[in-house]
Design an enzyme around this catalytic site. Structure first.
Site, PDB file in Angstrom:
ATOM      1  CG  ASP A   1     -77.525  -9.591  37.343  1.00 12.73           C
ATOM      2  OD1 ASP A   1     -77.212  -8.320  38.681  1.00 12.73           O
ATOM      3  OD2 ASP A   1     -76.312  -9.485  36.764  1.00 12.73           O
TER       4      ASP A   1
ATOM      5  CE1 TYR B   1     -72.053  -7.355  33.422  1.00 12.38           C
ATOM      6  CE2 TYR B   1     -74.748  -8.411  33.779  1.00 12.38           C
ATOM      7  CZ  TYR B   1     -73.050  -8.119  34.121  1.00 12.38           C
ATOM      8  OH  TYR B   1     -72.482  -9.320  35.640  1.00 12.38           O
TER       9      TYR B   1
ATOM     10  CE  LYS C   1     -73.864  -6.873  38.594  1.00 10.68           C
ATOM     11  NZ  LYS C   1     -74.582  -7.576  37.593  1.00 10.68           N
TER      12      LYS C   1
ATOM     13  CG  HIS D   1     -69.607  -4.736  37.908  1.00  7.21           C
ATOM     14  ND1 HIS D   1     -70.130  -5.006  37.004  1.00  7.21           N
ATOM     15  CD2 HIS D   1     -69.653  -5.925  38.397  1.00  7.21           C
ATOM     16  CE1 HIS D   1     -70.309  -5.888  36.477  1.00  7.21           C
ATOM     17  NE2 HIS D   1     -69.756  -6.693  37.285  1.00  7.21           N
TER      18      HIS D   1
ATOM     19  CB  SER E   1     -70.893  -6.914  42.587  1.00 10.25           C
ATOM     20  OG  SER E   1     -70.616  -7.985  42.447  1.00 10.25           O
TER      21      SER E   1
HETATM   22  N1  NAP Z   1     -71.174  -9.004  39.688  1.00 11.07           N
HETATM   23  C1  NAP Z   1     -70.583  -9.771  38.890  1.00 11.07           C
HETATM   24  O1  NAP Z   1     -69.334  -9.354  38.880  1.00 11.07           O
HETATM   25  C2  NAP Z   1     -71.090 -10.265  37.935  1.00 11.07           C
HETATM   26  C3  NAP Z   1     -69.769 -11.699  37.489  1.00 11.07           C
HETATM   27  C4  NAP Z   1     -69.967 -12.666  36.158  1.00 11.07           C
HETATM   28  C5  NAP Z   1     -72.284 -12.790  36.384  1.00 11.07           C
HETATM   29  N2  NAP Z   1     -72.307 -12.346  36.640  1.00 11.07           N
HETATM   30  C6  NAP Z   1     -74.476 -12.284  36.847  1.00 11.07           C
HETATM   31  O2  NAP Z   1     -74.442 -13.519  36.928  1.00 11.07           O
HETATM   32  C7  NAP Z   1     -75.312 -13.644  35.679  1.00 11.07           C
HETATM   33  C8  NAP Z   1     -74.643 -15.856  35.847  1.00 11.07           C
HETATM   34  O3  NAP Z   1     -73.777 -15.713  35.562  1.00 11.07           O
HETATM   35  P1  NAP Z   1     -73.279 -16.470  34.474  1.00 11.07           P
HETATM   36  O4  NAP Z   1     -73.600 -16.164  33.271  1.00 11.07           O
HETATM   37  O5  NAP Z   1     -71.266 -16.472  34.537  1.00 11.07           O
HETATM   38  O6  NAP Z   1     -73.080 -18.366  34.387  1.00 11.07           O
HETATM   39  P2  NAP Z   1     -74.369 -19.083  34.856  1.00 11.07           P
HETATM   40  O7  NAP Z   1     -75.165 -18.766  34.824  1.00 11.07           O
HETATM   41  O8  NAP Z   1     -73.883 -19.978  36.000  1.00 11.07           O
HETATM   42  O9  NAP Z   1     -73.729 -20.452  33.189  1.00 11.07           O
HETATM   43  C9  NAP Z   1     -74.373 -19.699  32.154  1.00 11.07           C
HETATM   44  C10 NAP Z   1     -74.106 -20.572  30.561  1.00 11.07           C
HETATM   45  O10 NAP Z   1     -74.865 -21.880  31.972  1.00 11.07           O
HETATM   46  C11 NAP Z   1     -75.740 -22.263  30.421  1.00 11.07           C
HETATM   47  N3  NAP Z   1     -76.639 -22.564  30.624  1.00 11.07           N
HETATM   48  C12 NAP Z   1     -77.962 -22.193  31.424  1.00 11.07           C
HETATM   49  N4  NAP Z   1     -79.701 -22.575  31.552  1.00 11.07           N
HETATM   50  C13 NAP Z   1     -79.207 -24.305  31.251  1.00 11.07           C
HETATM   51  C14 NAP Z   1     -79.268 -25.629  31.726  1.00 11.07           C
HETATM   52  N5  NAP Z   1     -80.500 -25.553  31.882  1.00 11.07           N
HETATM   53  N6  NAP Z   1     -79.197 -26.238  30.372  1.00 11.07           N
HETATM   54  C15 NAP Z   1     -77.554 -26.373  30.126  1.00 11.07           C
HETATM   55  N7  NAP Z   1     -76.912 -24.520  30.350  1.00 11.07           N
HETATM   56  C16 NAP Z   1     -77.658 -23.994  30.682  1.00 11.07           C
HETATM   57  C17 NAP Z   1     -75.608 -20.843  29.239  1.00 11.07           C
HETATM   58  O11 NAP Z   1     -76.415 -21.097  28.184  1.00 11.07           O
HETATM   59  P3  NAP Z   1     -77.629 -20.696  27.213  1.00 11.07           P
HETATM   60  O12 NAP Z   1     -77.697 -18.813  27.545  1.00 11.07           O
HETATM   61  O13 NAP Z   1     -77.469 -20.602  26.037  1.00 11.07           O
HETATM   62  O14 NAP Z   1     -78.723 -21.027  27.885  1.00 11.07           O
HETATM   63  C18 NAP Z   1     -74.134 -20.473  29.682  1.00 11.07           C
HETATM   64  O15 NAP Z   1     -73.551 -21.098  28.630  1.00 11.07           O
HETATM   65  C19 NAP Z   1     -74.748 -13.585  34.480  1.00 11.07           C
HETATM   66  O16 NAP Z   1     -74.928 -13.435  33.369  1.00 11.07           O
HETATM   67  C20 NAP Z   1     -74.271 -11.964  35.283  1.00 11.07           C
HETATM   68  O17 NAP Z   1     -75.734 -11.691  35.588  1.00 11.07           O
HETATM   69  C21 NAP Z   1     -71.880 -11.024  38.040  1.00 11.07           C
END
Ligand code: NAP
Ligand code: NAG
Ligand code: NAG
Ligand code: NAG
Length: 339
Positions: free
Chosen positions: A74, A79, A104, A135, A174
């Protein structure tokens, strides 16, 4: 419960073993299918605003993920990492055709959707994406300084064009709410196949999930960990130290992160956890060799507080703002030029 079990079997039946992916595939209503889990690539914010990818940071994460059995990645124009994502795909051991690549349309790119997708494809160095998402229903001027009111129905007409031209195999949305989806479904030629929204222990999105099931829209879960790893005291629990989560992790010899991802998969959504750390990338996809019991799923669903981790309060004055309106606790915490 019966529905979930049948849906699970169907998804497994569709899994293409030759593709080598670890996640089963979820059928989409346009005839395509989407892996039940993917890699997120948004790096988040620091004191300077949206973080820029360090050299090879995202490229390596994408290659490691594909080599570890992920088949969905994704990204987004916003980004600022599509070049690295494209290189990561190219430099992995997995052929492009086996990768489900999601990008997106940015909030400031809505005047010319086709042009925006062609720019994304140029950065990715690809001839098509597997899924193109709006997005956000909110729009900004191209320089991203001011709101612009562009009807998302007009944007969607152009999204349909990207699918007709084969530049996007599937199209979706989204951050749309139910009334926006209602209006879109009543006025489209091609239905959105996927909705990407925040779903995690604190934000179950029960209404949206039911709505999407009824309309055969697959749900991709962003920010799947919610506040699990937050060191900030303000957001509500649970944290990774929660005793209920830890005891499930011990029982299945998995991490708390894996328990949460497995839970999301069993509720029928496709989580896209972000990591740039190789062991964590590998750990996160290693959840397709065990199942939580229906009782455990029930217990985990009890954490829901309808609490949003990603809350773009700086968009609140836009007429298409999709979320609840609230007073902004500390405007300095937010970064108006990013999404
Ligand atoms: N459509 C939208 O508006 C929207 C909004 C927000 C997000 N997104 C998408 O969704 C994705 C995921 O959401 P997010 O990045 O907000 O949050 P997330 O995936 O819930 O959390 C990411 C965090 O968790 C850590 N992490 C990952 N695996 C882990 C594990 N097994 N143990 C401990 N810590 C862990 C990562 O650090 P490390 O990298 O250091 O492992 C990072 O700090 C985004 O990257 C993006 O692609 C889309
Ligand atoms: C491809 O990945 C390898 C490691 O697997 C790395 O050494 C190399 O720099 C990468 N090449 C490109 C062009 O990204
Ligand atoms: C784009 O991909 C082609 C192979 O499909 C490759 O030969 C070329 O070097 C790539 N271009 C860039 C700028 O990475
Ligand atoms: C959904 O979005 C519309 C704007 O398009 C807004 O008026 C409405 O209040 C939102 N609904 C909810 C439940 O937040």
């Amino acid at each position: 419960m019966l529905f979930l079990t049948l849906a699970g079997l169907f998804a497994v039946a569709l899994c293409d073993e030759k593709d080598g992916g670890k996640a089963p595939r979820i059928p989409l209503d346009d005839g395509n299918s989407m892996p039940a889990m993917g890699l997120g690539t948004f790096l988040g914010f620091d004191e300077n605003g949206q973080k820029e990818a360090k050299s090879m940071e995202v490229e390596n994460a994408v290659s490691w993920a594909l080599d570890a059995g992920y088949r969905m990645i994704d990204t987004a124009s916003a980004y600022n990492n599509e070049v690295q994502v494209g290189r990561g795909v190219q430099n992995s051991t997995v052929p492009r055709e086996h990768v489900f690549l999601v990008t997106k349309l940015g909030a400031n790119e809505k005047r010319d959707v086709l042009g925006a997708l062609r720019k994304s494809l140029g950065r990715l160095n690809m001839s098509y994406v597997d899924l193109y998402l709006i997005h956000n229903p909110v729009s900004f001027t191209p320089d991203h300084t001011q709101y612009e009111v562009i009807d998302y129905l007009d944007t969607w007409k152009q999204m349909e064009q990207t699918k007709k031209l084969g530049l996007a195999k599937s199209i979706g949305i989204s951050n749309f709410n139910i009334s926006q989806m209602d209006r879109l479904l009543a006025n489209c030629e091609i239905k959105p196949s996927v909705l990407q929204v925040e779903v995690n222990l604190n934000l179950a999105q029960n209404d949206i999930l039911q709505y999407c099931k009824r309309h055969n829209i697959a749900v991709m879960a962003y920010t799947p960990f919610g506040n699990l790893f937050s060191t900030d005291k303000a957001p509500p629990p649970p944290r990774a130290s929660d005793p209920t989560l830890k005891s499930m992790a011990t029982k299945y010899k998995k991490s708390v992160a894996q328990i949460v991802l497995r839970y999301l998969v069993q509720t029928g959504v496709a989580p896209i956890p972000k990591s740039v750390n190789k062991p964590r990338i590998e750990q996160n996809i290693d959840i397709f060799d065990f199942s939580l019991t229906p009782e455990e799923v029930q217990i985990l669903s009890g954490f829901n507080k309808n609490y949003r981790t990603v809350w773009p309060s700086f968009w609140q004055d836009h007429p298409y703002y999709p979320f609840e309106h609230k007073a902004v606790p500390d405007p300095d915490l937010f970064h108006p030029k990013t999404e």
